[in-house]
Design an enzyme around this catalytic site. Structure first.
Site, short mmCIF file in Angstrom:
data_model
loop_
_atom_site.label_atom_id
_atom_site.label_comp_id
_atom_site.label_asym_id
_atom_site.label_seq_id
_atom_site.Cartn_x
_atom_site.Cartn_y
_atom_site.Cartn_z
N HIS A 1 38.73 11.66 73.25
CA HIS A 1 38.83 10.22 73.29
C HIS A 1 39.63 9.56 72.04
CE1 HIS A 1 37.39 6.54 74.21
NE2 HIS A 1 36.00 6.44 73.93
N GLN B 1 39.53 6.12 70.42
CA GLN B 1 38.39 5.95 69.75
C GLN B 1 38.30 6.60 68.18
OE1 GLN B 1 35.09 4.71 70.71
NE2 GLN B 1 34.87 4.56 68.36
N CYS C 1 30.21 5.75 68.11
CA CYS C 1 31.31 4.96 69.12
C CYS C 1 30.58 4.16 70.44
CB CYS C 1 31.94 5.97 69.85
SG CYS C 1 30.81 7.05 70.94
N ARG D 1 38.66 -0.96 68.07
CA ARG D 1 39.64 -0.57 69.13
C ARG D 1 40.69 -1.26 69.55
NH1 ARG D 1 36.63 2.87 72.28
NH2 ARG D 1 38.78 3.04 73.62
N ASP E 1 27.09 10.61 68.21
CA ASP E 1 27.36 10.10 69.57
C ASP E 1 26.33 10.62 70.50
OD1 ASP E 1 28.79 9.25 71.90
OD2 ASP E 1 30.08 10.75 72.20
N ARG F 1 40.98 6.52 82.22
CA ARG F 1 39.76 7.03 82.01
C ARG F 1 39.48 7.88 82.89
NH1 ARG F 1 34.44 4.77 78.95
NH2 ARG F 1 35.82 4.95 77.43
N1 CP Z 1 33.28 3.88 72.86
C1 CP Z 1 33.60 3.56 74.08
O1 CP Z 1 34.61 4.07 74.55
O2 CP Z 1 32.81 2.65 74.83
P1 CP Z 1 32.80 2.49 76.17
O3 CP Z 1 32.59 3.56 76.95
O4 CP Z 1 32.05 1.32 76.64
O5 CP Z 1 34.46 2.01 76.68
N1 NVA Z 2 30.74 11.27 74.69
C1 NVA Z 2 30.63 10.05 75.31
C2 NVA Z 2 31.52 8.77 74.75
C3 NVA Z 2 31.31 7.47 75.50
C4 NVA Z 2 32.24 6.51 74.83
C5 NVA Z 2 30.65 10.08 76.86
O1 NVA Z 2 32.01 10.85 77.30
O2 NVA Z 2 30.29 9.63 77.76
#
Ligand code: CP
Ligand code: NVA
Length: 323
Positions: free
Chosen positions: A143, A146, A278, A306, A238, A116
């Site tokens: 992502h 997700q 999400c 997930r 989101d 990440r």
């Molecule tokens: N939805 C999701 O990716 O959550 P986190 O950022 O907590 O991993």
């Molecule tokens: N769009 C959000 C998703 C978090 C799971 C972010 O990138 O913060």
């Protein structure tokens, strides 16, 4: 940067090498991946396969995470492997060492890397240098894990994917990009509504439209939430401000006024509409508490799924011959 995400195996069948974006799944047969995830979810603990026995997976997270971090660790260990979680201060990606060097070194020590990070190019740089599979656990652009969990959630709820009307309301961000691509692969009718200036990047829209054309799916981009939601089977939202953009939060709150997913907006959707998020969520901003915590919400199903799609992805990448 182009990274080879699929390795040809015997003629036309391809094997996934990395999962960097939702579009990579094209050659992987989305149905097979979701079928496997479904099966894993319904398999008793004592009957579960352990194809990652003896394998090591590095989980390198440069941004906060609850669901992704925990679901990957649970997925790896449930499949018999060992997960090594690394935070941003331990590795210093791009500061202490380049993403390429981290990828090369980790490839000598572990069997897969889950990353990440911020810039999508960092992920691509690591994948290009790594000799083990690299999985995108969220970048500023995509992502994909997700999106796969979201498709599994929709398929389990509605019993099908092709032709479902899915409205996405809010920011045209990483989650929207991957949802568009994966949804296009599954033949969804996706209607996105964002404030002007916050639509998904044209490159993702074009890629999704090309995929949708082959699967009888549709991608519509607009700025009117009511139009997008009208007749929808499912409505997704989101956060308005993604990680790394916190300085824009006040401006975004003002620009996104009228884009809250609430009972009034869902009144335009099909009577059976499901609400997806999400998470993490901001109740009273992009979604009302009544909807997120109410009977239409699939948010916790998404979170649970997930684990199972990621188990299916790990098997596909690391033990593709396991049945
Ligand atoms: N939805 C999701 O990716 O959550 P986190 O950022 O907590 O991993
Ligand atoms: N769009 C959000 C998703 C978090 C799971 C972010 O990138 O913060």
């Amino acid at each position: 940067m182009t990274v080879n995400v699929a390795t040809p195996v015997r003629g036309r069948v391809t094997r996934l090498r990395h999962l960097l974006g939702a579009g990579d799944v094209e050659d992987l047969h989305l149905g097979r991946l979701l079928d496997r995830a479904d099966l894993l979810r319904s398999t008793q603990r004592s009957d579960r396969p352990r194809p990652l026995e003896g394998m090591q997976v590095a989980l390198l997270f440069e941004k906060p995470s609850l669901r992704t971090r925990v679901s990957f660790e649970v997925a790896v260990t449930s499949l018999g492997g060992h997960a090594i979680a690394l935070g941003p201060d331990e590795v210093g990606l791009g500061r202490r060492e380049s993403a390429a060097d981290v990828g090369r070194n980790l490839s000598r020590l572990v069997d897969a890397i889950v990353l990440r990070t911020f810039a999508h190019d960092t992920l691509l740089e690591m994948a290009a240098a790594a000799s083990v599979p690299v999985v995108n656990a969220l970048t500023d652009a995509e992502h994909p894990c997700q999106a796969l969990a979201d498709l599994l959630t929709l398929r389990r709820h509605f019993g099908r994917l092709a032709g479902l009307r899915l409205a996405y309301i809010g920011d045209g961000n990483n989650v929207a990009n991957s949802l568009m691509l994966a949804g296009a692969l599954a033949g969804l009718d996706i209607r996105i509504a964002t404030p002007t200036g916050y639509a998904p990047d044209t490159s993702f829209v074009n890629q999704a439209r090309a995929l949708a054309a082959r699967r009888r799916g549709r991608i519509t981009i607009g700025t009117d939430p009511v139009e997008a939601v009208t007749g929808a089977d499912a409505v997704y939202t989101d956060v308005w401000t993604s990680m790394g953009r916190e300085a824009e939060a006040d401006e975004r709150r003002a620009r996104f006024e009228g884009f809250e997913v609430n009972a009034t907006l869902l009144g335009h959707a099909a009577p059976h509409v499901a609400a997806l998020h999400c998470m993490p969520a901001h109740r009273g901003e992009e979604i009302s508490a009544a909807i997120l915590d109410g009977p239409r919400s699939l948010a916790l199903e998404q979170a649970e799924n997930r684990r199972y799609v990621q188990e299916a992805v790990l098997i596909e990448l690391l033990a593709p011959h396991v049945r």
